[in-house]
Write an enzyme that holds these catalytic residues in place. Structure first.
Site, PDB file in Angstrom:
ATOM      1  N   HIS A 187       0.828  -1.272   0.062  1.00 45.55           N
ATOM      2  CA  HIS A 187      -0.120   0.075  -0.039  1.00 45.55           C
ATOM      3  C   HIS A 187       0.801   1.217   0.072  1.00 45.55           C
ATOM      4  O   HIS A 187       0.372   2.438   0.289  1.00 45.55           O
ATOM      5  CB  HIS A 187      -0.983  -0.069   0.830  1.00 45.55           C
ATOM      6  CG  HIS A 187      -2.214   0.619   0.773  1.00 45.55           C
ATOM      7  ND1 HIS A 187      -2.672   1.965   1.372  1.00 45.55           N
ATOM      8  CD2 HIS A 187      -3.358   0.092   0.210  1.00 45.55           C
ATOM      9  CE1 HIS A 187      -4.019   1.998   0.983  1.00 45.55           C
ATOM     10  NE2 HIS A 187      -4.272   1.146   0.220  1.00 45.55           N
ATOM     11  N   HIS A 287      -6.551  -2.989 -10.946  1.00 41.14           N
ATOM     12  CA  HIS A 287      -7.286  -2.494  -9.649  1.00 41.14           C
ATOM     13  C   HIS A 287      -8.376  -1.881  -9.645  1.00 41.14           C
ATOM     14  O   HIS A 287      -8.961  -1.337 -10.688  1.00 41.14           O
ATOM     15  CB  HIS A 287      -6.008  -1.202  -9.301  1.00 41.14           C
ATOM     16  CG  HIS A 287      -6.267  -0.451  -7.950  1.00 41.14           C
ATOM     17  ND1 HIS A 287      -7.032   0.708  -7.784  1.00 41.14           N
ATOM     18  CD2 HIS A 287      -5.877  -0.829  -6.593  1.00 41.14           C
ATOM     19  CE1 HIS A 287      -6.851   0.786  -6.641  1.00 41.14           C
ATOM     20  NE2 HIS A 287      -6.449   0.048  -6.021  1.00 41.14           N
TER      21      HIS A 287
END
Length: 383
Positions: A187, A287
């Site tokens: 992340h 994504h």
């Protein structure tokens, strides 16, 4: 001539922005232009693009519309503009498919596969109880999961913090076995120094990939990181065009690119990014922690991209506390997951029917923002 005559934008929970585009012959196309936490900003950008370039024009020349929106304003790129273009592009392709009575993938050359593997998020923002969550998902039929690798992480963190991350992955791997893919998302929370240590510690537990191991802006560090691990490296959710992906591909450090269909220019641009990646023997895994329109757009590209590996989807993701993907669909069965895969939608356009009444009922000023995390010394941490 058929023209674009009207549009509506809806901010809907949990954190999405939907675009409804209407033509003079009564067709409706849907798109999902949003930057999570910046929905109002992107909404303004969409209005500016539509009012300036598209209202009153023929919806058919999608490539020309894309180039006009991208190049016409002189300043280009970045999350806000590219996300606005992305949602408009999705809606234009939805209109085009409905014009010809075919799924978008048929207009892109026809499908290269019949179904797409999907994965499910487990463990939340600060990962915990991931093994039990992974077991439940695998028991439900999924064949891949993804977890956050760490909570906040200091520039140089302790051996205990590294060990805790490795232990979480070890527990998941021991629980689900070697047949299940387990993606680990850093992340962008991890410095290049700690990314090397974490990659080495996670290697024995065979993650499917390491996602965003360094923050965008430090992509040059990926080459050194790749030398420290045998695990495939994935990144791209904060890259917004083929020009952003070009140096990544040229570096040879990335094994999986993850453009977002709602951030990286929509179907038109991500199709090109996928083709670029294929030339470098790099897989595609779009994504998509977003809503049903973005997910449907992803499947259209997955269908035609030979290098499509797996698809993120956000059903029951930890962000979806007030609404979920299926809540806005007239027919939720279009996204049924069987044996860890979803069949390609067969209806025209994006292949989904949006429940207009549900969208209007839930629409409002949805003011979602990601949390601001801080280290123990009070400095801002990467979320």
């Amino acid at each position: 001539m058929v023209t674009i005559v009207d549009y509506d934008l809806y901010q809907v929970p949990p954190r999405w922005l939907f675009l409804r585009l209407e033509t003079s012959d009564g067709r409706v196309g849907w798109g999902e232009p949003v930057v999570e936490g910046r929905a109002r900003t992107v909404k303004t950008a969409v209005e500016e693009l539509l009012d300036t370039y598209l209202l009153g024009s023929d919806p058919d020349p999608i490539e020309d519309h894309w180039q006009t929106m991208y190049r016409g304003g002189f300043y280009r790129g970045g999350p806000v503009l590219m996300s606005a273009i992305a949602g408009i592009d999705q809606a234009l392709w939805d209109l085009k498919g409905k014009q010809f009575g075919a799924p978008v993938y048929e207009l892109l050359g026809g499908k290269a596969r019949n179904r797409v593997q999907v994965y499910q998020w487990v463990g939340g923002d600060r990962p915990s109880e991931v093994a039990d969550a992974a077991r439940r998902q695998v028991d439900s039929g999924l064949t891949a999961v993804k977890m956050n690798g760490t909570p906040e992480f200091r520039a140089i963190d302790t051996p205990a913090a590294v060990e805790a991350a490795a232990d979480r992955l070890r527990e998941v791997r021991e629980t689900v076995g070697p047949e299940v893919g387990v993606g680990v998302d850093f992340h962008g929370r991890v410095s290049k120094s700690m990314a090397k240590r974490l990659a080495r510690a996670l290697d024995p537990h065979d993650p499917m990939f390491l996602e965003e191991p360094v923050t965008p802006g430090h992509d040059e560090a990926l080459t050194a990181l790749a030398a420290h691990t045998t695990t495939p490296i994935a990144t791209g959710e904060r890259h917004y065009s083929r020009w952003d992906f070009k140096p990544l591909l040229e570096s040879g450090a990335v094994d999986v690119v993850q453009p977002d269909l709602s951030h990286a220019g929509g179907i038109t641009e991500v199709r090109k990014i996928a083709a670029m990646a294929e030339a470098y023997d790099v897989a595609l895994a779009p994504h998509c922690p977003l809503g049903p329109i973005a997910f449907a757009a992803c499947l259209q590209v997955d269908a035609v991209a030979h290098n499509a590996l797996i698809q993120e989807q956000s059903l029951n993701i930890h962000y979806n506390e007030t609404a979920d993907v299926l809540d806005y669909l007239a027919d939720p069965s279009v996204f049924d997951y069987g044996d860890g895969f979803v069949d390609l939608p067969e209806e025209p356009g994006l292949g989904i029917a949006i429940d207009d009444a549900a969208v209007r009922e839930r629409a409002g000023d949805v003011d979602w923002h990601n949390p601001v995390w801080r280290h123990d010394d009070g400095s801002v941490a990467e979320w």
